[in-house]
Design a protein around this motif. Structure first.
Motif, PDB file in Angstrom:
ATOM      1  N   GLN A   5       0.861  -1.177   0.000  1.00 55.87           N
ATOM      2  CA  GLN A   5       0.000   0.000   0.000  1.00 55.87           C
ATOM      3  C   GLN A   5       0.901   1.231   0.000  1.00 55.87           C
ATOM      4  O   GLN A   5       1.757   1.374   0.859  1.00 55.87           O
ATOM      5  N   HIS A  37      -0.110   8.587   8.628  1.00 56.99           N
ATOM      6  CA  HIS A  37       0.005   7.330   7.913  1.00 56.99           C
ATOM      7  C   HIS A  37       1.367   7.210   7.224  1.00 56.99           C
ATOM      8  O   HIS A  37       1.875   8.177   6.669  1.00 56.99           O
ATOM      9  N   SER A  56       3.328   0.628   3.131  1.00 56.02           N
ATOM     10  CA  SER A  56       2.956  -0.398   4.110  1.00 56.02           C
ATOM     11  C   SER A  56       2.854  -1.731   3.394  1.00 56.02           C
ATOM     12  O   SER A  56       2.409  -1.799   2.255  1.00 56.02           O
ATOM     13  N   LEU A  92       0.863  -5.251   3.622  1.00 54.33           N
ATOM     14  CA  LEU A  92      -0.356  -5.753   4.245  1.00 54.33           C
ATOM     15  C   LEU A  92      -0.580  -7.218   3.897  1.00 54.33           C
ATOM     16  O   LEU A  92      -0.188  -7.667   2.823  1.00 54.33           O
ATOM     17  N   THR A  93      -1.252  -7.914   4.776  1.00 48.65           N
ATOM     18  CA  THR A  93      -1.705  -9.268   4.484  1.00 48.65           C
ATOM     19  C   THR A  93      -3.116  -9.181   3.907  1.00 48.65           C
ATOM     20  O   THR A  93      -3.778  -8.138   3.999  1.00 48.65           O
ATOM     21  N   LYS A 149      -5.694 -10.537   5.099  1.00 49.80           N
ATOM     22  CA  LYS A 149      -6.610 -10.305   6.227  1.00 49.80           C
ATOM     23  C   LYS A 149      -6.755  -8.812   6.496  1.00 49.80           C
ATOM     24  O   LYS A 149      -7.860  -8.314   6.708  1.00 49.80           O
ATOM     25  N   ARG A 150      -5.658  -8.060   6.462  1.00 50.22           N
ATOM     26  CA  ARG A 150      -5.713  -6.612   6.700  1.00 50.22           C
ATOM     27  C   ARG A 150      -6.442  -5.896   5.564  1.00 50.22           C
ATOM     28  O   ARG A 150      -7.211  -4.961   5.794  1.00 50.22           O
ATOM     29  N   VAL A 151      -6.212  -6.314   4.341  1.00 47.35           N
ATOM     30  CA  VAL A 151      -6.918  -5.720   3.201  1.00 47.35           C
ATOM     31  C   VAL A 151      -8.421  -5.943   3.360  1.00 47.35           C
ATOM     32  O   VAL A 151      -9.220  -5.037   3.125  1.00 47.35           O
ATOM     33  N   LYS A 152      -8.807  -7.133   3.804  1.00 42.29           N
ATOM     34  CA  LYS A 152     -10.230  -7.442   4.007  1.00 42.29           C
ATOM     35  C   LYS A 152     -10.826  -6.566   5.107  1.00 42.29           C
ATOM     36  O   LYS A 152     -11.968  -6.123   5.011  1.00 42.29           O
ATOM     37  N   GLU A 153     -10.061  -6.304   6.169  1.00 40.31           N
ATOM     38  CA  GLU A 153     -10.535  -5.422   7.244  1.00 40.31           C
ATOM     39  C   GLU A 153     -10.675  -3.986   6.760  1.00 40.31           C
ATOM     40  O   GLU A 153     -11.567  -3.259   7.183  1.00 40.31           O
ATOM     41  N   LEU A 154      -9.804  -3.564   5.874  1.00 39.17           N
ATOM     42  CA  LEU A 154      -9.789  -2.197   5.355  1.00 39.17           C
ATOM     43  C   LEU A 154     -10.875  -1.962   4.302  1.00 39.17           C
ATOM     44  O   LEU A 154     -11.385  -0.847   4.164  1.00 39.17           O
TER      45      LEU A 154
END
Length: 81
Positions: free
Chosen positions: A40, A51, A55, A57-58, A60-65
Motif C-alpha cells: 500500500q 500514515h 505499508s 499488508l496481508t 486479512k488486513r486488506v479485508k478489514e480495510l
C-alpha cells in the motif's frame, strides 16, 4: 449494476491490477507483491497525516480495510512484478 465486492477486489489484485482508493481523505495505491502480501502506497495525503508512505499488508488486513475504502478504481500495466 453489479455490487462491487471484496471477492472482486481480491480477484483484480490477484490478476495483477493496481487498485486506487481513498481512505480517511488520503489516496492510496494497492497491489499484490507475493502470495498473501500486498503493498500500500500513499499517493496523495492531507497536510498532516500520521500514515506511513509505504505499508506491507496481508490479505486479512486488506479485508478489514475494504469496508472503509471509497472511490475505488483499478489500472493495469504500470507496475511490473
Amino acid at each position: 449494476m453489479e455490487q462491487y465486492s471484496f471477492e472482486k477486489l481480491w480477484q483484480e489484485l490477484h490478476d495483477g491490477y493496481q487498485v486506487y482508493f481513498t481512505y480517511m481523505k488520503n489516496r492510496y495505491l494497492l497491489y499484490k507483491v507475493a502470495d498473501n502480501c500486498y503493498k500500500q502506497e500513499i499517493i496523495h495525503h492531507t497536510e498532516k497525516t500520521p500514515h506511513p508512505k509505504f505499508s506491507m499488508l496481508t490479505l486479512k488486513r486488506v479485508k478489514e480495510l475494504y469496508p472503509y475504502m471509497e472511490d475505488i478504481e483499478y489500472k493495469v500495466g504500470i507496475y511490473e512484478q
